[in-house]
Design an enzyme around this catalytic site. Sequence first.
Site, PDB file in Angstrom:
ATOM      1  N   GLU A 143     -12.339  -3.683   4.823  1.00 17.14           N
ATOM      2  CA  GLU A 143     -13.063  -4.584   5.721  1.00 17.14           C
ATOM      3  C   GLU A 143     -12.123  -5.660   6.249  1.00 17.14           C
ATOM      4  O   GLU A 143     -11.029  -5.862   5.695  1.00 17.14           O
ATOM      5  CB  GLU A 143     -14.230  -5.245   4.982  1.00 17.14           C
ATOM      6  N   LYS A 196     -19.334  -4.286  -9.519  1.00 16.56           N
ATOM      7  CA  LYS A 196     -20.224  -3.336 -10.193  1.00 16.56           C
ATOM      8  C   LYS A 196     -21.555  -3.186  -9.470  1.00 16.56           C
ATOM      9  O   LYS A 196     -22.425  -2.450  -9.928  1.00 16.56           O
ATOM     10  CB  LYS A 196     -20.452  -3.769 -11.639  1.00 16.56           C
ATOM     11  N   GLU A 259      -6.300   9.855  -3.859  1.00 15.71           N
ATOM     12  CA  GLU A 259      -5.731   9.494  -2.563  1.00 15.71           C
ATOM     13  C   GLU A 259      -4.262   9.118  -2.699  1.00 15.71           C
ATOM     14  O   GLU A 259      -3.421   9.524  -1.891  1.00 15.71           O
ATOM     15  CB  GLU A 259      -6.506   8.326  -1.949  1.00 15.71           C
ATOM     16  N   ARG A 260      -3.937   8.340  -3.728  1.00  6.94           N
ATOM     17  CA  ARG A 260      -2.538   7.947  -3.920  1.00  6.94           C
ATOM     18  C   ARG A 260      -1.659   9.171  -4.198  1.00  6.94           C
ATOM     19  O   ARG A 260      -0.535   9.263  -3.702  1.00  6.94           O
ATOM     20  CB  ARG A 260      -2.428   6.942  -5.069  1.00  6.94           C
ATOM     21  N   GLN A 296      32.622  11.858   5.930  1.00  5.72           N
ATOM     22  CA  GLN A 296      32.105  11.721   4.566  1.00  5.72           C
ATOM     23  C   GLN A 296      30.959  10.709   4.468  1.00  5.72           C
ATOM     24  O   GLN A 296      30.044  10.881   3.667  1.00  5.72           O
ATOM     25  CB  GLN A 296      33.232  11.330   3.610  1.00  5.72           C
ATOM     26  N   GLY A 363      21.781   7.239  15.498  1.00  4.51           N
ATOM     27  CA  GLY A 363      22.370   6.185  16.317  1.00  4.51           C
ATOM     28  C   GLY A 363      21.428   5.712  17.406  1.00  4.51           C
ATOM     29  O   GLY A 363      20.235   5.498  17.176  1.00  4.51           O
TER      30      GLY A 363
END
Length: 404
Positions: A143, A196, A259-260, A296, A363
């Site tokens: 919300e 709750k 969900e996680r 490298q 780049g």
Amino acid sequence: MNSQDSTVMADLQAIRANYSLTSEQRQIVDHVDRVSREVLHPLQARMDAEDWWPDDLFKQMGELGLLGITAPEEMGGSGQNEFTQALVSEVISKWNPAVGLSHGAHDNLCLNNLLRNGSEEQVKKYVPGLCSGDLVGALGLTEPGAGSDALGSMATTARRDGEDYIINGSKIYITNGPIADVVLLYAKTDKSKGAKGISAFIIETDNPGFKVAQKLDKMGFRGSPTGELVFDECRVPASAMVGAENSGVSVVMSGLDLERAMVTSVCVGMAERALELGLEYAKIREQFGKPIASFQMVQSKLAEIYTEVETARAFSYRALAACVGLPKGAGGRGEIHKLTAAACLYAGEAFNKAVTEACHIHGGSGYMQDTEINRLFRANKLLEIGAGTSEVRKIIIAEELLRA
């Protein structure tokens, strides 16, 4: 082979099972990879540029077998578990992150949550349409004044009125909100009980009193429709309640753990694509008379990206394996709560590192808005915010460690 050898072999097979796919899962992944590459990937550029969602895309995904992964076959689903659902999400997100985001909100946050917690009548009424794509699903939790403290600060209310509930309030940053047919909504039915006193409802968006206040304009995952939803004296039957009154917190928390875990798969899929794009570009881009892949320092970046991808994948698979068969009402506490928060924390940061390095390899072209690596780069921040910010994930981990 003696009994000790048999035990060792069984243990090895169990370990490998958590980090490799079954033949059936491999077939599913191969199918999803093909259709995502052929059908979803070509949509990516326009979806991002115009913040466009194809009207028939959910129906098309239903026809391609991409929806209802955990739903029973007799309802039009695939009858698979959450691990396989996450694999599907991983592959879709690799080829089209915006579709992956909307797919997750529909198939996991709405459909799978309804399967786990809804009544038999609710499942029969909504799940077949969600599997076919005739219905589009969303989850309504966040919300304007309740983000990280989604439960404690929730202001949306549902008051009993005879055989109905009347809902008032608003939800924001709702994936699929502007196009949803059904929303799994959380609202306070008893303010005196705080978190709750929250209940869950399945809301049809053609109900009087419901409206989409606005479609939101995002930095990344563009094309996946995100909106603000308003409920103004929105009347729904008592039969729309999912579970018992004031039991919504258990639905929320068990859903958040999964969900996680699912978010980790999205991160892995997108990070894998970042690696592919970085590798392709390094091979064709020449400087000082040779491909930059021969330098490298560029090789070091590619090696680091690969390591982040594979480490995140292993952590993701472990968390997902723990989520399979999670009992109804479980979650939101204990080992699973800690594990999914940690996997999500790591995967989000790993993807951030991977896509940043891959963008750097590109780049100047990586800084251009119309390139695929740029779209991935702009999307990455959400994965450290959604399903609980990185800071919230750390709080969960620490609380569970200290509670032990």
